[in-house]
Design an enzyme around this catalytic site. Structure first.
Site, short mmCIF file in Angstrom:
data_model
loop_
_atom_site.label_atom_id
_atom_site.label_comp_id
_atom_site.label_asym_id
_atom_site.label_seq_id
_atom_site.Cartn_x
_atom_site.Cartn_y
_atom_site.Cartn_z
CB ILE A 1 -0.98 0.03 1.21
CG1 ILE A 1 -0.24 -0.13 2.54
CG2 ILE A 1 -2.03 -1.05 1.06
CD1 ILE A 1 -1.17 -0.10 3.75
CG ASP A 2 -0.06 4.15 -2.78
OD1 ASP A 2 0.63 3.32 -3.40
OD2 ASP A 2 -1.13 4.64 -3.22
#
Length: 305
Positions: free
Chosen positions: A138-139
């Site tokens: 995930i970012d």
């Protein structure tokens, strides 16, 4: 270990990097391209291939997986929020602002550094020296649940589940504007933007299929609080898909508005629900994570408006 596949009729004309990524659960398309460039993938013994080589009937494709390199990334005593852990995997709750794995010029302060400190050598090595145990990402400025594999067998099983779209990955997102429909699906391919190579975009050129399902949870003046479920998992998928509808994620400076009325350090996007089948027991497991404080405070402000 070397794997060989002989091309049949249904794969004739397909790009070799696409073929490899679709037939090996632990090889992404980008990793396949690196293997091709490194001479680890050959056709009929020939290694001087282009990544866009089109397969021909009867081609013998050989894939030689490189030996795992000695881990060079060091463990660091960084606090981990562990939701679940056993001998095969972990589910961690990543805070906003932390990068998942090291990259060139940034080999410290990441989630992987924390995992190495916590797990020692008990992390899968499939994704190489800078991404041990990382099944999906995930970012940096997205918070929430992340799945980590402790061994290669668990990694392969979990990666296969992601590939066949059986892993449940739901996110909470605060969006600009009001979505017209209470429920919907964005089915639009995502690839590298031709205008800005650092960004992704909805495009039919050099792209991969991408599907996001969304549902409105609450409506506020000028904003929508929504649940987004990933069917696929492309880079920046929810952020790109929502922006393509004209409803960018609040706090997203890349795909959204450069200025916000809320003082935010990142986008209000949170991986809130994660479900998968345990690779050893076969039991379906599901975990949930509450909104982080920064996200919750914005919702409270909107509810008072």
């Amino acid at each position: 270990m070397e794997h060989k596949i002989t091309i049949a009729g249904e794969n004739v004309g397909e790009r070799i990097d696409k073929f490899i990524s679709e037939n090996f659960a632990d090889i992404t398309r980008s990793y396949a391209q690196k293997l091709i460039d490194g001479g680890n993938i050959t056709v009929g013994g020939v290694s001087a291939l282009k990544t866009n080589y089109k397969l021909r009937f009867g081609d013998t494709v050989s894939v030689e997986m490189p030996e795992l390199q000695e881990l060079e990334v060091r463990g660091e005593d960084i606090p981990l929020s562990i939701i679940y852990e056993d001998d095969h995997l972990l589910v961690v709750n990543k805070p906003q602002g932390i990068v998942v794995h090291p990259a060139a010029g940034n080999f410290s302060g990441t989630l992987v550094n924390a995992l190495i400190h916590h797990c020692g050598e008990s992390l899968s090595g499939i994704n190489g020296v800078i991404r041990p145990g990382i099944v999906h990402r995930i970012d940096k400025d997205t918070s929430g649940l992340l799945l980590v594999a402790k061994n290669d067998a668990a990694h392969q099983s979990l990666a296969a589940q992601i590939k066949d779209r059986s892993v449940v990955r739901e996110y909470n997102a605060l969006l600009h504007g009001n979505l017209k429909e209470d429920k919907g699906t964005v089915d639009a391919p995502i690839g590298r933007s031709e205008k800005d190579r650092k960004k992704m975009a909805v495009t039919n050129r050099n792209s991969r299929d991408a599907v996001t399902h969304y549902e409105v949870l609450a409506r506020y003046p000028g904003y929508t609080f929504a649940k987004c479920r990933l069917e696929t998992g492309r880079t920046h998928q929810i952020r790109v898909h929502m922006a393509s509808l004209g409803h960018s994620v609040v706090g997203d400076k890349v795909y959204g508005r450069p200025r916000e009325k809320f003082k935010l350090d990142g986008q209000l996007l949170h991986a809130s629900r994660l479900g998968f089948t345990h690779p050893l027991s076969g039991e379906y497991m599901e975990f949930e994570s509450d909104l982080p404080e920064c996200f919750g405070k914005v919702i409270e402000k909107l509810e008072r408006m």
